[in-house]
Write an enzyme that holds these catalytic residues in place. Structure first.
Site, PDB file in Angstrom:
ATOM      1  N   ASP A 205       0.869  -1.222   0.030  1.00  0.00           N
ATOM      2  CA  ASP A 205      -0.187  -0.159  -0.033  1.00  0.00           C
ATOM      3  C   ASP A 205       0.700   1.376  -0.033  1.00  0.00           C
ATOM      4  O   ASP A 205       2.189   1.182   0.095  1.00  0.00           O
ATOM      5  CB  ASP A 205      -0.725   0.115   1.187  1.00  0.00           C
ATOM      6  CG  ASP A 205      -2.042  -0.850   1.180  1.00  0.00           C
ATOM      7  OD1 ASP A 205      -2.580  -1.289   0.184  1.00  0.00           O
ATOM      8  OD2 ASP A 205      -2.452  -1.210   2.306  1.00  0.00           O
TER       9      ASP A 205
ATOM     10  N   TYR B  89       7.013  -9.993   6.809  1.00  0.00           N
ATOM     11  CA  TYR B  89       6.965  -8.753   7.083  1.00  0.00           C
ATOM     12  C   TYR B  89       7.661  -8.171   8.155  1.00  0.00           C
ATOM     13  O   TYR B  89       7.615  -9.004   9.139  1.00  0.00           O
ATOM     14  CB  TYR B  89       5.461  -8.213   6.863  1.00  0.00           C
ATOM     15  CG  TYR B  89       4.713  -7.954   5.719  1.00  0.00           C
ATOM     16  CD1 TYR B  89       4.745  -7.059   5.066  1.00  0.00           C
ATOM     17  CD2 TYR B  89       4.219  -9.156   5.077  1.00  0.00           C
ATOM     18  CE1 TYR B  89       4.359  -6.852   3.788  1.00  0.00           C
ATOM     19  CE2 TYR B  89       3.340  -9.020   3.896  1.00  0.00           C
ATOM     20  CZ  TYR B  89       3.537  -7.677   3.057  1.00  0.00           C
ATOM     21  OH  TYR B  89       2.907  -7.725   1.823  1.00  0.00           O
TER      22      TYR B  89
END
Length: 255
Positions: free
Chosen positions: A52, A111
């Site tokens: 994003d 992540y």
């Protein structure tokens, strides 16, 4: 057409995310433009993770199809020359079989989320961490995180507009590393799964921060998970502390 895998690093701050946008800068658009300067296009690349706006990467993987055979080292160098001065780098390139797909061949995504606890504004890490001005309890956050590891319905922890067919995911690992510094304490959340839902990581970290701050108990994380209700989630933390650090495949294309 020969297919190449690219391992990519980028600062997500200047971009409206990975995915190509009609009127906004994107990482995908920047790399496709650079490819167009090497060979006539149009070029379309596919990535393992569509990060994003504001999200960074140290180990994104994408693939592209080209007309000519390229030495992988020279391909990476040529792309980097055309990507300047944007904060995007091709760290490695590799020739891969035509059945390799950066997204669909992936079996693991990793992540990192960086959370900094200190009162003073961040300077050198501005745009690269999420800063909170209060102390946090790492053991409470670890206790809350333990409720999330494994296979669960993560409806509570996904964006309302998430387009995934199912909210059920297996979170293989969620660990918290504490880094004590002279000017504050950094909490590094490491998450690993085959795939993630939209906003899942930021929803999880935002909720665990509330646990660390004492606003939630660790058991409330379990209650939120079992509610299967987006309204039960804690705050969604901002994107600047999030990094896609790696993608796993049955065979490492860069080995």
């Amino acid at each position: 057409m020969p297919r190449y895998a690219l391992r990519i690093e980028y600062d997500g701050g200047p971009f409206a995310g990975w995915q190509r946008q009609a009127a906004q800068a994107s990482v995908q658009g920047a790399i496709e433009t650079a490819l167009g300067r090497l060979e006539p296009g149009p070029h379309t690349i596919a990535a393992a993770g569509r990060t994003d706006t504001g999200v960074h990467a140290t180990g994104q993987v994408a693939h592209c199809d080209l007309v000519r055979e390229w030495d992988p080292f020279r391909l990476a160098g040529a792309l980097n020359a055309h990507l300047k001065p944007l904060p995007v780098a091709i760290v490695a390139a590799a020739r891969v079989p035509e059945e390799f797909h950066a997204r669909f061949s992936a079996v693991e995504r990793r992540y990192l989320f960086r959370l900094l606890a200190r009162r003073a504004p961040e300077v050198h890490d501005r745009g690269r961490v999420w800063r909170v001005p209060h102390p946090l309890d790492p053991e409470a956050m670890r206790a809350g995180a333990a409720h999330l590891v494994g296979r669960h319905d993560f409806t509570t922890f996904r964006a309302a507009g998430c387009q995934a067919a199912s909210p059920v995911k297996t979170l293989d690992a969620l660990t918290l590393e504490t880094v004590e510094g002279m000017n504050g304490t950094e909490y590094r959340f490491h998450l690993r799964a085959r795939s993630f839902l939209h906003n899942q990581v930021r929803s999880i970290v935002g909720t665990l921060e509330r646990v660390g701050a004492g606003a939630w108990t660790p058991d409330q994380v379990r209650e939120a998970l079992e509610a299967h209700d987006r309204a039960a989630c804690g705050p969604v933390c901002p994107p600047q502390g999030l990094y896609l650090t790696g993608v796993g495949y049955p065979a490492d294309p860069f080995a």
